[in-house]
Write an enzyme that holds these catalytic residues in place. Structure first.
Site, PDB file in Angstrom:
ATOM      1  CB  SER A  24      40.881  39.483  34.646  1.00 10.42           C
ATOM      2  OG  SER A  24      41.522  38.247  34.459  1.00 10.42           O
ATOM      3  CE  LYS A  25      39.369  38.910  42.736  1.00 16.12           C
ATOM      4  NZ  LYS A  25      37.902  39.141  42.678  1.00 16.12           N
TER       5      LYS A  25
END
Ligand code: GLU
Length: 485
Positions: free
Chosen positions: A257-258
């Site tokens: 994820s980010k």
């Protein structure tokens, strides 16, 4: 040309792979990796690697979003064969397949209204049953529907048995057919569902191998229903070999994820990684061949096989990417490297002619000075410093009275040097040390301090050559003169 992987079905056809990204605004590195695998596999077997842009979500699929994908692939140097297929342009063909299945009795019209279906789901939820279409129009006569009522077209999936996929990565995977409901092929407005569009396109493009993320494994069971239903209807609907590649995880093992860093391929370009390094890194992320860590593109094409794809999710490791990048920076052609560094070097001020000459001269010997392009660019700062240059603490320390005395003597010798090359300079420094019974360090340290402000430089003689005679003597003079003041 023929494949030897997978389930033994359709293996005598020339290999055709496809990469089918959706324009979401960026090219996810996980997608780029499956794109790379698909491309390499086709190249490895002398087949074709096709590109399809899945642009059916009109809101997201702007030209800009499509360009981002194309730019990402272009940067990586992944050139696909033939014309790029745009899924949105094929809606008529998707509808035609739905109609053919309808005509063949392998699909049916469902007149259930949206309200009716949400009620159905509500009841299933309340009864803790799996949420799936209950087949209420499967055996009903369409004449029972109200005049002009809207309908969807749903596929008639088998009521018993199981669907088996011999996945080339996951092994044998199966699903009880009761778990696959009669899903929608064509919506009431006549537009195809994603499930239909993907499989029609795969078949029309003649794909023999579908290499993609394992988040699509469940879709494969459904897509297979369409393939099987079409087998008696049209020629050419052969099961492809599926290879569902585990997704990339972050270094903590959680789904990427980010917060794990950049997810977009082009962000790595902007961070100063070379495309060949990114490609070599993505290759190793989930694929291995013995203990080899770094592969050139030719090696990758020669060696890539689906059998080497790991079953466990790979973990993103930026340190390793840095090491691979450093490796490829060292291999990079000087001209190319200079043109990549130039915009970074000129971010604050344009390069002067003298600076350009110094940097070009230094480049071959400085390639190991950074794991990314900005890091490398920063390493050239000492070649651009304006005199008198700034000293760091350590440098200042080595410019003790003794150190400065040695520099004064050395400067006099250097002054007389006619041919200004690292070799002749090195010779002067060595004999200067030998004559005075000094170690290289005793001279090298103050010299490095005066010329670079304290930058580590393994070999000092080339630094003098890159700076040129005037600048070198000037920088030494700055220190020795300052001291005398
Ligand atoms: N368009 C899908 C995606 O970007 C991939 C579909 C497929 O590979 O079948 O996730």
């Amino acid at each position: 040309m023929a494949s030897s992987d997978g389930n033994g079905l359709g293996t005598q056809r020339p290999v055709i792979t496809r990469f089918a990204p959706s324009p979401t605004g960026f090219l996810h590195i996980g997608n780029a990796r499956t794109g790379l695998f698909s491309w390499l596999y086709a190249r490895h077997l002398g087949g074709k690697a096709l590109l399809r842009i899945e642009d059916t979500d009109k809101k997201r699929s702007t030209q800009e979003a499509i360009d981002v994908i194309l730019d990402g692939l272009d940067w990586l140097g992944l050139e696909f064969d033939g014309e790029t297929v745009f899924q949105s342009e094929r809606a008529d063909r998707h509808a035609e397949v739905a109609q053919k299945l309808l005509d063949a009795g392998k699909a049916y019209k469902c007149f259930a209204t949206t309200e009716e279906l949400s009620e159905m789901r509500e009841q299933q939820r309340a009864a803790k049953q799996p949420i799936r279409y209950d087949g209420r129009w499967r055996d009903r006569d369409p004449v029972e529907a109200p005049e002009g009522a809207e309908f969807t077209i749903r596929i008639k999936t088998p009521e018993g048995g199981e669907t088996i996929i011999e996945d080339a990565v996951q092994g044998r995977v199966k699903v009880d057919n009761r778990e696959i409901d009669d899903f929608i092929l064509l919506r009431a407005d006549g537009t195809p569902t994603y499930m239909l569009a993907v499989v029609v396109d795969d078949m029309d493009m003649g794909c023999t191998h579908i290499i993609r993320g394992d988040d699509h494994l469940n879709n494969a069971f459904r897509q297979m229903q369409v393939i099987e239903a079409m087998q008696g209807v049209e020629d050419g609907w052969e099961r492809p070999v599926y290879a569902h590649v585990p997704l990339i995880h972050g270094n903590d093992g959680a789904k990427l994820s980010k917060r794990h860093g950049a997810l977009s391929t082009l962000a790595y370009r902007d961070m100063g990684y070379l495309p060949e390094a990114m490609k070599a890194y993505l290759l190793r992320l989930g694929w291995s061949h013995g203990d080899q860590e770094i592969f050139t593109e030719d090696e990758a094409i020669a060696l890539f096989d689906i059998g080497g794809i790991n079953k466990a999710p790979a973990r993103l490791d930026l340190e390793k990417l840095g090491q691979i990048n450093a490796h490829f920076i060292r291999l990079a052609d000087d001209e190319r490297l200079f043109s990549l560094l130039k915009p970074l070097l000129e971010a604050e001020a344009p390069l002067t002619e003298a600076e350009t000459a110094r940097i070009r001269a230094a480049l071959p010997g400085m390639k190991d000075r950074g794991t990314t392009l900005p890091e490398l660019a920063a390493a050239f700062a000492f070649l651009r410093d304006i005199r008198p240059i700034q000293m760091n603490k350590k440098a200042r320390k080595s410019l003790s009275e003794e150190g400065l005395d040695r520099l004064v003597g050395l400067r006099d010798e250097l002054q007389q040097l006619r041919q200004w090359t690292a070799e002749t300079i090195s010779h002067v420094i060595s004999s200067y040390c030998a004559d005075r019974d000094l170690s290289m360090g005793q001279v090298g340290q103050p010299l490095r301090a005066a010329l670079t402000g304290g930058l580590p430089a393994p070999d000092i003689a080339p630094v003098l050559e890159w700076l040129g005679k005037d600048e070198t003597l000037g920088r030494i003079e700055d220190q020795t003169a300052l001291d005398r003041d």
